[in-house]
Design an enzyme around this catalytic site. Structure first.
Site, short mmCIF file in Angstrom:
data_model
loop_
_atom_site.label_atom_id
_atom_site.label_comp_id
_atom_site.label_asym_id
_atom_site.label_seq_id
_atom_site.Cartn_x
_atom_site.Cartn_y
_atom_site.Cartn_z
CD GLU A 315 3.72 0.31 0.81
OE1 GLU A 315 3.19 -0.30 -0.12
OE2 GLU A 315 3.20 0.43 1.93
CG ASP A 389 -2.34 1.65 3.55
OD1 ASP A 389 -3.08 1.83 2.57
OD2 ASP A 389 -1.54 0.71 3.64
CD GLU A 417 -3.99 -3.71 2.76
OE1 GLU A 417 -4.30 -2.96 1.81
OE2 GLU A 417 -2.84 -3.78 3.21
#
Ligand code: GCV
Length: 723
Positions: A315, A389, A417
């Site tokens: 990332e 993820d 998240e």
């Protein structure tokens, strides 16, 4: 006049009752360390008869912390003090003896001395013993930190109203490094944090030490967490400069007595950014010596520094591949610098790139498996629980069981998240257990992920586990009161992954709210169901990664622009023919990364567990599921069941009103209402969107979504926390 007097008396009475409520309002700050008075007289007497006095000699900072906690606990639980002495010549019946064989002559002389040796470095024993013909309870360990853990365990027994007559307990952690990972930035924002700002008040450190740091340490020590990475994996090299190291050292000083080591994230390009070098190539001698000097410098500030956590070539983060070097070359260079100090490197396997024409779920395995055996022995490779993820549900990561020569750390996310941020009540222990008790078959049946992680499968010297923290400056630490349960459960499982989700939930409820079983039973049931409920209203039957772009708030299965592997359509692959990601041999063949017979089980639609069906298979809308419903109808059923179950959670919570304090009850009620609205939003947005492909009706028995798909698509959120 009389009427006025009467009014005045009533007014005073109101004040009398209201003031204490205001002062002692339950704001959640005390977490599970509340030590509320024991109401049951019989139990109180039983406890008191075994706690007439405490014998706890020794002056180390850790012993002082343990004594302070004992005092605090006992004062709260009994509304009175118990004297703590260090004189072991006169022992009364019912003395609590605490220490190590070297701090306490009583322990050294007692028969439990041999038992203690079984507890290892951090373990402890709690045992009823006879000393000088007096019945006493003894908390003993080989180390001061072990004693502290024993004290917390003993206090937990009292808090959860366990009997303490004739106890004989040996406890030791199964995993060596039990860490929290804070994704906290130096500007005090927290990536994917939903509970306020970062705890670390960098600007005022090192001079101002917030009392919270110590309470943070107490909470972590109470569940056996022994390390904390205080900076974000998307790292900032500034933390490695003297200006910040001084601040880090001040934090380390507060945490040390509680057995907690500090770790930092190392930005791979630091030699260039703060070191003035032209390269960060891990094979360049000047880079190697820059890191060596930097590490030596860090240890001057923090003599027990734990080591580095690194996110590299992922990332957008810099890494060894920028210089055409492998992840092993990068990790080993840092490990070399840390080794003389007994420090470790935790190198993350969370790597993927949209430039690689391969299923994202396969990329970490492809990258890391060939590196097995190439890491120095103070490197752990840190792997997320699933191959994408931290989704509400993923199958276990195929790297577990695929790198026998390398200690693999588990990385869980505690912060939510992808699970409704800090407003959805989702108890995560069942998710953690599901991952930990997946069978990799690496060495035949029964080769659980938990055994890879605790090192027992391959007899590794070191082992580790990390949880991405959900802690911030919110008064109640985690935003949602029930978010505290996830911090707690993570720590308890890191210590002993064999504990059940239910027993952890019950412990937490008893300590956090009340020992009233009429409260515990329904609320525990609600907690235990909450993760499955969330999966149903967000991503049922193996769907994943369908949240709002970037901020990850709310549903957005229509996202189809930008980097392909950050879109939703990449993952659900819905079309008029069906839905799901074909990861069998006719598709990406990600199933082949699992050992046999797991690979075959996932590959075959007959044997693939329904919870992972659309993760591994693209199936027609009319496919018949286990219930006999078509896939489309099953999807509809799950979404409605999930969203309706939140109403059941609300009802459950209403039914316990009055059994706990008003403040926390109200807050959870309000959050449950948000959860209800958002569950409906997820259901409606996803079903309306998928319906454009399935071209099938939502069966009559369900209330139709009141808003259009366009309405949901047009929702925009500009200032989402954690982003
Ligand atoms: C810290 C996901 C999150 C990122 C996070 C990343 C990681 O992509 O959305 O915020 O970055 O995982 O684990 O490194």
């Amino acid at each position: 006049m009389k009427r006025y007097r009467c009014f005045f008396v009533k007014f005073l009475l109101c004040l009398f009752f209201l003031i204490p409520y205001q002062i002692f309002a339950e704001d959640g700050y005390r977490l599970w360390l509340r030590y509320e008075p024991i109401e049951n007289a019989e139990l109180r007497n039983e406890y008191r008869s075994m706690l007439r006095e405490i014998n706890f000699p020794g002056e180390s900072p850790t012993f002082q912390a343990a004594r302070e906690e004992l005092n605090r606990g006992i004062e709260g639980l009994f509304n009175s003090k118990i004297s703590i002495t260090d004189n072991d010549s006169i022992i009364k019946e019912g003395t609590l003896i605490v220490g190590t064989p070297s701090s306490s002559d009583l322990i050294a002389a007692s028969t439990i001395h041999d038992e203690v040796s079984k507890a290892g470095k951090e373990g402890f024993i709690i045992e009823t013993i006879e000393t000088n013909e007096k019945q006493c309870i003894c908390i003993a360990s080989n180390t001061d930190t072990g004693v502290l853990y024993g004290v917390f365990h003993f206090l937990r027994m009292l808090q959860t109203r366990k009997h303490i007559k004739n106890i004989s307990i040996v406890r030791k952690p199964r995993i060596r490094y039990r860490l929290l990972n804070h994704w906290d930035n130096l500007d005090r924002t927290v990536e994917r944090g939903y509970a306020g700002s970062s705890l670390w008040d960098w600007h005022k450190l090192p001079d101002y030490i917030k009392p919270r740091y110590k309470d943070y340490a107490r909470a972590n020590a109470s569940i056996g967490i022994n390390g904390t990475v205080i900076t974000n994996v998307n790292a900032n090299a500034d933390v490695l400069t003297p200006q910040y190291l001084e601040k880090v050292a001040a934090l380390a000083d507060v945490l040390r007595p509680y057995g907690i080591k500090v770790y930092l994230t190392a930005r791979f390009s630091a030699p260039v950014e703060i070191g003035g070098l032209e390269t960060a190539d891990p094979l360049e001698p000047e880079v190697v010596s820059w890191w060596k000097n930097k590490v030596d410098e860090i240890y001057k500030y923090i003599p027990d520094f734990g080591g580095f956590l690194v996110k590299a070539n992922s990332e957008g983060q810099p890494g060894p591949q920028d210089y055409e070097r492998s992840h092993a070359a990068g990790a080993n260079m840092l490990a070399y610098a840390l080794a003389p100090h007994d420090g470790i490197v935790m190198w993350r396997a969370f790597v993927y790139s949209n430039e690689v024409p391969e299923d994202r779920a396969k990329q970490a395995y492809n990258e890391f498996k060939p590196l097995d055996g190439k890491f120095r022995d103070n490197v752990l490779v840190q792997v997320k629980n699933g191959p994408i993820d931290f989704q509400p549900r993923e199958p276990f990561h195929p790297l577990f069981g695929a790198m026998p020569k390398t200690p693999l750390m588990m990385e869980f996310q505690i912060t939510q998240e992808y699970l409704g941020f800090a407003t959805h009540l989702v108890y995560l222990a069942p998710l953690y257990k599901e991952a930990l008790y997946s069978d990799t078959y690496a060495k035949g049946k029964g080769s659980y992920v938990s055994e890879v992680v605790d090192g027992s499968l391959e007899d590794h010297r070191i082992s580790g586990i990390a949880g991405v923290s959900n802690i911030g400056t919110n008064r109640n630490w985690c935003g949602h009161t029930f978010g505290q349960a996830n911090w707690y459960a993570y720590g308890r499982l890191a210590w002993n992954h064999k504990l059940s989700s239910g027993e952890i939930a019950e412990e937490w409820l008893r300590m956090t709210f009340t020992n009233n079983i009429d409260f515990i039973n329904p609320v525990k049931k609600m907690m235990m169901a909450s993760r499955e409920i969330t999966v149903n209203y967000m991503t049922p039957i193996g769907l994943a990664h369908m949240m709002g772009r970037g901020h990850h708030y709310g549903p957005a299965p229509w996202v189809d622009e930008g980097r392909a592997d950050w879109t939703s359509v990449y993952y659900h692959r819905a079309d008029t023919g069906g839905i799901g990601f074909d990861r069998t041999v006719t598709g990406s063949n990600a199933v082949s990364q699992y050992h046999s017979p797991v690979a075959e089980k996932f590959a075959d639609i007959e044997t693939c567990p329904e919870k992972y069906l659309l993760w591994f298979h693209h199936l027609p809308w009319d496919y018949t599921t286990n219930s006999g419903r078509t896939l489309w109808n099953e999807l509809v059923h799950r979404y409605y069941q999930g969203a309706d179950s939140v109403k059941w959670m609300q009802k459950t919570w209403r039914s316990v009103k009055g059994m706990i304090d008003r403040e926390r009850h109200n807050k959870v009620s309000e959050f449950l209402e948000i959860q209800k609205q958002e569950a409906d939003w997820w259901r409606n947005a996803c079903l309306l969107y998928f319906q454009t492909y399935s071209r099938r009706p939502i069966p009559e028995k369900y209330d139709k979504p009141s808003k259009s798909l366009l309405h949901y698509k047009n929702l925009e959120f500009k200032y989402v926390p954690g982003h």
